[in-house]
Design a protein around this motif. Structure first.
Motif, PDB file in Angstrom:
ATOM      1  N   GLY A  34       0.798  -1.218   0.000  1.00  0.00           N
ATOM      2  CA  GLY A  34       0.000   0.000   0.000  1.00  0.00           C
ATOM      3  C   GLY A  34       0.829   1.266   0.000  1.00  0.00           C
ATOM      4  O   GLY A  34       0.311   2.360   0.206  1.00  0.00           O
ATOM      5  N   GLN A  35       2.150   1.120  -0.259  1.00  0.00           N
ATOM      6  CA  GLN A  35       3.025   2.279  -0.155  1.00  0.00           C
ATOM      7  C   GLN A  35       4.349   2.010  -0.860  1.00  0.00           C
ATOM      8  O   GLN A  35       4.686   0.873  -1.182  1.00  0.00           O
ATOM      9  CB  GLN A  35       3.299   2.592   1.316  1.00  0.00           C
ATOM     10  CG  GLN A  35       3.960   1.441   2.060  1.00  0.00           C
ATOM     11  CD  GLN A  35       4.023   1.678   3.555  1.00  0.00           C
ATOM     12  OE1 GLN A  35       3.636   2.724   4.049  1.00  0.00           O
ATOM     13  NE2 GLN A  35       4.520   0.704   4.293  1.00  0.00           N
ATOM     14  N   GLY A  36       5.085   3.068  -1.082  1.00  0.00           N
ATOM     15  CA  GLY A  36       6.411   2.918  -1.672  1.00  0.00           C
ATOM     16  C   GLY A  36       6.904   4.225  -2.261  1.00  0.00           C
ATOM     17  O   GLY A  36       6.169   5.212  -2.356  1.00  0.00           O
ATOM     18  N   TYR A  37       8.175   4.204  -2.658  1.00  0.00           N
ATOM     19  CA  TYR A  37       8.794   5.379  -3.291  1.00  0.00           C
ATOM     20  C   TYR A  37       8.506   5.340  -4.790  1.00  0.00           C
ATOM     21  O   TYR A  37       9.403   5.240  -5.616  1.00  0.00           O
ATOM     22  CB  TYR A  37      10.297   5.382  -3.016  1.00  0.00           C
ATOM     23  CG  TYR A  37      10.649   5.611  -1.567  1.00  0.00           C
ATOM     24  CD1 TYR A  37      10.713   6.906  -1.044  1.00  0.00           C
ATOM     25  CD2 TYR A  37      10.911   4.544  -0.714  1.00  0.00           C
ATOM     26  CE1 TYR A  37      11.026   7.128   0.289  1.00  0.00           C
ATOM     27  CE2 TYR A  37      11.226   4.757   0.628  1.00  0.00           C
ATOM     28  CZ  TYR A  37      11.289   6.045   1.127  1.00  0.00           C
ATOM     29  OH  TYR A  37      11.597   6.263   2.442  1.00  0.00           O
ATOM     30  N   ILE A  38       7.226   5.431  -5.089  1.00  0.00           N
ATOM     31  CA  ILE A  38       6.775   5.189  -6.455  1.00  0.00           C
ATOM     32  C   ILE A  38       7.025   6.390  -7.369  1.00  0.00           C
ATOM     33  O   ILE A  38       7.283   6.234  -8.554  1.00  0.00           O
ATOM     34  CB  ILE A  38       5.281   4.799  -6.451  1.00  0.00           C
ATOM     35  CG1 ILE A  38       4.827   4.304  -7.821  1.00  0.00           C
ATOM     36  CG2 ILE A  38       4.413   5.939  -5.952  1.00  0.00           C
ATOM     37  CD1 ILE A  38       5.388   2.964  -8.198  1.00  0.00           C
ATOM     38  N   GLY A  39       6.966   7.600  -6.826  1.00  0.00           N
ATOM     39  CA  GLY A  39       7.146   8.788  -7.665  1.00  0.00           C
ATOM     40  C   GLY A  39       8.494   8.790  -8.347  1.00  0.00           C
ATOM     41  O   GLY A  39       8.606   8.990  -9.566  1.00  0.00           O
ATOM     42  N   GLN A  40       9.561   8.537  -7.567  1.00  0.00           N
ATOM     43  CA  GLN A  40      10.908   8.505  -8.128  1.00  0.00           C
ATOM     44  C   GLN A  40      11.063   7.349  -9.116  1.00  0.00           C
ATOM     45  O   GLN A  40      11.695   7.481 -10.161  1.00  0.00           O
ATOM     46  CB  GLN A  40      11.945   8.361  -7.007  1.00  0.00           C
ATOM     47  CG  GLN A  40      11.952   9.497  -6.018  1.00  0.00           C
ATOM     48  CD  GLN A  40      11.036   9.215  -4.831  1.00  0.00           C
ATOM     49  OE1 GLN A  40       9.992   8.585  -4.961  1.00  0.00           O
ATOM     50  NE2 GLN A  40      11.437   9.692  -3.668  1.00  0.00           N
ATOM     51  N   GLY A  41      10.507   6.198  -8.756  1.00  0.00           N
ATOM     52  CA  GLY A  41      10.640   5.023  -9.619  1.00  0.00           C
ATOM     53  C   GLY A  41      10.015   5.232 -10.974  1.00  0.00           C
ATOM     54  O   GLY A  41      10.621   4.930 -12.013  1.00  0.00           O
ATOM     55  N   LEU A  42       8.795   5.758 -10.998  1.00  0.00           N
ATOM     56  CA  LEU A  42       8.127   6.003 -12.275  1.00  0.00           C
ATOM     57  C   LEU A  42       8.896   7.029 -13.102  1.00  0.00           C
ATOM     58  O   LEU A  42       8.957   6.937 -14.331  1.00  0.00           O
ATOM     59  CB  LEU A  42       6.697   6.489 -12.028  1.00  0.00           C
ATOM     60  CG  LEU A  42       5.740   5.484 -11.362  1.00  0.00           C
ATOM     61  CD1 LEU A  42       4.419   6.159 -11.020  1.00  0.00           C
ATOM     62  CD2 LEU A  42       5.513   4.265 -12.247  1.00  0.00           C
ATOM     63  N   GLY A  43       9.512   7.995 -12.419  1.00  0.00           N
ATOM     64  CA  GLY A  43      10.252   9.030 -13.133  1.00  0.00           C
ATOM     65  C   GLY A  43      11.530   8.530 -13.781  1.00  0.00           C
ATOM     66  O   GLY A  43      11.894   8.971 -14.870  1.00  0.00           O
TER      67      GLY A  43
END
Length: 282
Positions: A34-43
């Protein structure tokens, strides 16, 4: 034995599809806890796709192959992107991705060098570039032509050790060293606190051959990596201007995309939104 080796020209469309697949993996991984450092990963997905599926020399069956190029993820909290990439590259099982961030998982929310394909422990910011310089110097002593790629971030440039390392790389003429500087404009609580601009000019002033590109433009990334192959006694820096949450409008426009935490039902909606968006583009 199968080993990746950069061809003469890149299939940009195929690399774009690979980046889309990496993003899809990351969304599934973040949904699990339900969480993660997704913003940086997608970028950063486009840069990692170009690296691992075109530029980087490695053996997926032998991650410790001595002649491999090295990739160091200095910002260890970007691990969600690295795990997706290592799985797609055949270094770890795709089925393992769902364990991201779970207790006793190898795929923690920051990197561990006990996980296959990981060169250094990242996450204590400001140290990755120095470690990359040490590896590049070691490869020179071994008379190896392997290269070292180090990812770091705009926030990480606020660490003085980053600039000590940058000065050293130029002094030692480490032309097999490539810094990939992710400038996404965010830190833990919002925008980057200290203005680091002009980023590219700073790296040039430290003696690095520097390119500044749209880090979400696959052709621009591929071309910049190709330009960094030149052995001209200068380290190379590629400044990547990336969009946090790239591909998911709800995350792209969030003020808190550094660490994204929502319930499972909302993740399902985000994944459906992403799949619909990608389906209309391809």
């Amino acid at each position: 034995m199968l080993r990746n080796s950069p061809p003469g020209s890149a299939d940009v469309a195929a690399l774009e599809r690979k980046a889309t697949l990496l993003r899809r993996h990351m969304l599934t991984m973040a949904r699990g806890q339900g969480q993660g450092y997704i913003g940086q990963g997608l970028g950063i997905a486009d840069a990692l796709a170009a690296l691992y599926f075109h530029e980087l020399r490695y053996d997926p069956h032998n991650p410790a192959w001595p002649d491999r190029d090295r990739f160091l993820l200095s910002t260890g909290h970007y691990s969600i992107a690295l795990w997706a990439t290592l799985a797609e590259a055949g270094i770890i099982p795709v089925e393992e991705l769902v364990t991201y961030g779970a207790d006793n998982s190898r795929l923690e929310m920051s990197t561990l060098d006990t996980t296959p394909g990981v060169e250094v422990i990242g996450g204590s910011l400001g140290h990755g570039l120095g470690q990359g310089i040490g590896q590049a110097l070691g490869l020179r002593l071994d008379r190896s032509d392997a290269r070292v790629f180090v990812e770091l971030s705009d926030g990480e440039m606020q660490e003085g050790s980053t600039w000590e390392a940058a000065m050293s790389a130029s002094h030692f003429e480490l032309d097999g060293l490539v810094a990939l500087i992710d400038c996404n404009g965010i830190q833990a609580d919002g925008p980057v606190v200290l203005c680091m601009e002009p980023v590219a000019d700073k790296w040039r002033a430290f003696g690095w051959e520097t390119a500044e590109i749209d880090g979400n433009d696959m052709k621009a990334v591929v071309d910049a990596l190709a330009g960094a192959r030149q052995r001209n006694r200068k380290p190379k820096a590629i400044v990547l201007r990336t969009l946090p949450g790239k591909g998911v409008p709800r995350i792209e426009t969030s003020e808190k995309s550094h660490f994204f935490r929502i319930d499972v039902a909302q993740w399902d909606g985000i994944i459906a939104e992403f799949d619909k968006s990608m389906g209309t583009r391809q």
